[in-house]
Design an enzyme around this catalytic site. Structure first.
Site, short mmCIF file in Angstrom:
data_model
loop_
_atom_site.label_atom_id
_atom_site.label_comp_id
_atom_site.label_asym_id
_atom_site.label_seq_id
_atom_site.Cartn_x
_atom_site.Cartn_y
_atom_site.Cartn_z
N ARG A 1 -40.29 -138.61 19.69
CA ARG A 1 -41.59 -139.21 19.95
C ARG A 1 -41.44 -140.58 20.59
O ARG A 1 -40.67 -141.41 20.10
CB ARG A 1 -42.34 -139.42 18.64
CG ARG A 1 -43.35 -138.35 18.40
CD ARG A 1 -44.23 -138.71 17.24
NE ARG A 1 -44.79 -137.47 16.75
CZ ARG A 1 -45.41 -137.32 15.62
NH1 ARG A 1 -45.53 -138.37 14.81
NH2 ARG A 1 -45.89 -136.17 15.26
N GLU B 1 -39.70 -129.18 21.13
CA GLU B 1 -40.58 -128.05 20.82
C GLU B 1 -39.80 -126.74 20.72
O GLU B 1 -40.09 -125.90 19.87
CB GLU B 1 -41.70 -127.92 21.85
CG GLU B 1 -42.79 -128.97 21.71
CD GLU B 1 -43.53 -128.90 20.38
OE1 GLU B 1 -43.60 -127.83 19.77
OE2 GLU B 1 -44.02 -129.95 19.92
N GLN C 1 -39.39 -122.17 14.60
CA GLN C 1 -38.71 -121.57 13.43
C GLN C 1 -37.77 -122.51 12.69
O GLN C 1 -36.98 -122.07 11.85
CB GLN C 1 -37.90 -120.32 13.85
CG GLN C 1 -38.76 -119.17 14.26
CD GLN C 1 -38.40 -118.68 15.64
OE1 GLN C 1 -37.69 -119.34 16.39
NE2 GLN C 1 -38.90 -117.53 16.00
N LEU D 1 -27.93 -123.79 14.37
CA LEU D 1 -29.38 -123.98 14.39
C LEU D 1 -30.13 -122.63 14.31
O LEU D 1 -31.31 -122.59 14.01
CB LEU D 1 -29.78 -124.75 15.67
CG LEU D 1 -31.12 -125.48 15.70
CD1 LEU D 1 -31.31 -126.38 14.50
CD2 LEU D 1 -31.25 -126.31 16.97
N GLY D 2 -29.36 -121.52 14.56
CA GLY D 2 -29.95 -120.19 14.39
C GLY D 2 -30.83 -119.75 15.54
O GLY D 2 -31.11 -120.52 16.45
N TYR D 3 -31.26 -118.50 15.45
CA TYR D 3 -32.14 -117.91 16.48
C TYR D 3 -31.62 -118.22 17.88
O TYR D 3 -32.22 -118.97 18.64
CB TYR D 3 -33.59 -118.39 16.31
CG TYR D 3 -34.18 -117.97 14.99
CD1 TYR D 3 -34.67 -116.69 14.80
CD2 TYR D 3 -34.22 -118.87 13.94
CE1 TYR D 3 -35.19 -116.31 13.58
CE2 TYR D 3 -34.73 -118.49 12.70
CZ TYR D 3 -35.21 -117.21 12.54
OH TYR D 3 -35.71 -116.82 11.32
N TYR E 1 -48.14 -121.24 22.65
CA TYR E 1 -48.16 -122.43 21.80
C TYR E 1 -47.32 -123.56 22.41
O TYR E 1 -47.77 -124.71 22.52
CB TYR E 1 -47.64 -122.11 20.38
CG TYR E 1 -47.38 -123.38 19.62
CD1 TYR E 1 -48.43 -124.08 19.05
CD2 TYR E 1 -46.09 -123.93 19.55
CE1 TYR E 1 -48.22 -125.30 18.41
CE2 TYR E 1 -45.86 -125.14 18.92
CZ TYR E 1 -46.93 -125.81 18.36
OH TYR E 1 -46.73 -127.02 17.75
N ASP F 1 -50.35 -125.04 15.37
CA ASP F 1 -49.23 -124.53 14.58
C ASP F 1 -49.69 -124.31 13.13
O ASP F 1 -50.89 -124.41 12.83
CB ASP F 1 -48.04 -125.53 14.64
CG ASP F 1 -48.33 -126.84 13.92
OD1 ASP F 1 -49.47 -127.02 13.43
OD2 ASP F 1 -47.43 -127.69 13.86
N CYS G 1 -52.31 -132.98 3.97
CA CYS G 1 -52.98 -131.69 3.70
C CYS G 1 -51.92 -130.61 3.49
O CYS G 1 -51.80 -129.66 4.23
CB CYS G 1 -53.91 -131.33 4.86
SG CYS G 1 -55.06 -130.01 4.44
N CYS H 1 -64.92 -132.74 4.63
CA CYS H 1 -64.10 -131.53 4.47
C CYS H 1 -64.81 -130.51 3.58
O CYS H 1 -65.09 -130.77 2.40
CB CYS H 1 -62.75 -131.90 3.86
SG CYS H 1 -61.73 -130.46 3.53
S1 SF4 Z 1 -59.81 -133.49 2.61
FE1 SF4 Z 1 -59.64 -131.44 3.49
S2 SF4 Z 1 -58.44 -131.71 5.36
FE2 SF4 Z 1 -58.18 -133.57 4.13
S3 SF4 Z 1 -56.32 -133.21 2.89
FE3 SF4 Z 1 -58.07 -132.54 1.66
S4 SF4 Z 1 -58.24 -130.34 2.12
FE4 SF4 Z 1 -56.98 -131.24 3.73
#
Ligand code: SF4
Length: 384
Positions: free
Chosen positions: A43, A59, A64, A102-104, A142, A160, A226, A242
C-alpha cells in the site's frame, strides 16, 4: 435486482433516519480509513499514488492466501523484480522457485505469463480499465476490479469475503450466498466515496474517485472490526445505520445456503519411498487441485473397492510389496467428502520412477505444492 429486496426496517429504526440526515456512509467510511488504515507492504502511504505493479502482484498473491503469509513473499518478489519489465524478463522456473511454499502454483504460472504479456504487448504498462485488465492471464473479475479501483481510481467495487460480510450485515441481506452476490455487489457500490476538494487526480484522471480507498476501507473494516465472530460494533464508523446491529443479529449474516455435502468418494493413495525420497507426480493443470503435487492415487469413486483401488498402484520393477496402513485419511472438499486408504512400499535404490512420476527428497517436501489432503496422506504414510 433492486435494492428493495433488502430487509431494512427504516420506519422502526429511528437511528437510520438520523444517519441519513448526517454524514453519508461513504464519507464516514473514508474518514475512518484515513485514521485507521492498515500499513501493508504493497500500500502507498496516504497521498501517494499506487503503483499498479505492486497492486497487481499483491492481489494475485492474496488470492487464497492471507495477508500475513503474503507479506514476506511480496517483499522478496519486489526486491528481486522491482517492476513488471524485470518480472516479465525472468524465467518461469525462477518465478516458481521464488513462489515455492505459497501454494496454488497455477497463480505463479499466470503471474509470469501476465508479466510477459504486459512487457511484450503493453510496453510494460498495465491497462487501466477493468476490461483491459481482464484480458490478461490470471486476472478474473474480482482482481480486475481491485486493480482498476486501487491502482487507477476507477469507480468500481471489488467485493471480497470481508466486504461481503460487512455489506450483508449493514443492509441485513436475507438472501443467502452465493445467490446474494449480485445484490451485495450493487449495495457495496453505494459505498464508493468521492474525493475531497484538493485531492490529487487519480491516475485514470477521474477527480471524483476514491474508489480504491473505499474498497480498502471496507476490506480493513471487515478484517479488523466487522469480524466473523463478535464484531466490534462500538468501533465501527457505520454502526449508527447498521441493520444487523439494530436487530442484534450481526453474526447470522451473511446468510449461507446449506452446504451440499455430496456423496462420499473412496480411493487409495500410495506412499512409496526410495531411501530418503518419495514418489510423487503433478496433477493435470485443469480440474480439481490442478497443477498441484500428489503421491500416486487410485481414482476417487463412490463405489470404489479396495481390490480395484490397489490394482491402480504405481507399477515398477522393485515396487512389489504393499503394506496397508491402519485407518483412513479423510478430507472434505467443497463438493464431496473423501476417504483414502494409504498403502506404503519401499523401493530399492536405483528403482526408476514410473512414467509421469518423479522422486523428490523427503527433506524438500515443503517446497512442493502439496494440497492439504496430500499433506495428511504423507503424514499418515510416513508416520510423521
Ligand atoms: S455495526 Fe454492522 S457493519 Fe459495523 S461492525 Fe457491527 S455488524 Fe459490522
Amino acid at each position: 435486482m433492486t435494492l428493495s429486496g433488502v430487509a431494512i426496517k427504516r420506519k422502526k429504526a429511528s437511528s437510520f433516519d438520523r444517519e441519513e440526515a448526517a454524514t453519508p456512509r461513504p464519507a464516514l467510511l473514508l474518514g475512518w480509513y484515513d485514521r485507521h488504515r492498515r500499513r501493508l507492504p504493497w500500500r502507498p502511504l496516504p497521498g501517494e499514488a499506487a503503483d499498479p505493479y505492486r497492486v497487481w502482484l499483491s492481489e494475485i498473491m492474496l488470492q487464497q492466501t492471507g495477508v500475513k503469509t503474503v507479506g514476506p513473499y511480496f517483499e522478496k518478489f519486489i526486491a528481486r523484480w522491482p517492476d513488471v519489465e524485470a518480472l516479465g524478463g525472468a524465467s518461469l522456473d525462477e518465478v516458481l522457485r521464488m513462489w515455492a511454499g505459497l501454494g496454488y502454483y497455477s497463480r505463479a504460472r499466470n503471474l509470469h505469463a501476465c508479466a510477459v504479456v504486459v512487457r511484450r504487448d503493453h510496453g510494460g504498462v498495465f491497462p487501466d480499465t477493468e476490461q483491459g485488465l481482464r484480458a490478461l492471464p490470471g486476472i478474473g473479475p474480482y482482481t480486475a476490479a481491485a486493480i482498476a479501483a486501487i491502482a487507477f481510481g476507477r469507480r468500481t467495487m471489488p467485493v471480497d469475503g470481508n466486504i461481503e460480510r460487512v455489506v450483508s450485515r449493514l443492509f441485513a441481506v436475507e438472501e443467502p450466498l452465493p445467490q446474494a452476490k449480485p445484490l451485495i455487489q450493487e449495495l457495496a457500490t453505494t459505498l464508493l466515496g468521492e474525493s475531497r476538494a484538493g485531492d490529487k487526480k487519480s491516475r485514470a484522471g477521474d477527480e471524483k474517485s476514491r474508489a480504491g480507498d473505499s474498497a480498502q476501507a471496507l476490506m480493513d473494516l471487515g478484517s479488523s472490526v466487522c469480524t466473523p465472530k463478535k464484531p466490534a460494533c462500538a468501533l465501527c464508523p457505520l454502526n449508527d445505520g447498521c441493520a444487523a446491529r439494530a436487530r442484534g443479529e450481526q453474526e447470522i449474516f451473511p446468510r449461507k445456503a446449506p452446504k451440499k455435502t455430496g456423496t462420499l468418494r473412496r480411493g487409495a493413495a500410495f506412499v512409496v519411498t526410495r531411501g530418503n525420497e518419495l514418489l510423487v507426480r503433478t496433477r493435470p493443470e485443469k480440474g480439481l487441485l490442478g497443477g498441484m503435487t500428489e503421491v500416486p492415487t487410485s481414482d476417487w469413486l463412490a463405489a470404489q473397492d479396495d481390490k480395484a483401488a490397489l490394482e491402480q498402484a504405481p507399477a515398477s520393477k522393485g515396487i512389489a510389496r504393499w503394506h496397508r496402513k491402519t485407518g483412513v485419511v479423510t478430507h472434505v472438499f467443497t463438493h464431496f467428502p473423501l476417504e483414502l486408504v494409504v498403502y506404503t512400499a519401499k523401493a530399492p535404490a536405483r528403482t526408476r520412477a514410473p512414467e509421469g512420476m518423479r522422486w523428490v527428497p523427503i527433506d524438500t517436501l515443503a517446497d512442493e505444492a502439496f494440497p492439504n489432503v496430500m499433506r495428511k496422506v504423507i503424514a499418515h504414510g510416513l508416520g510423521l
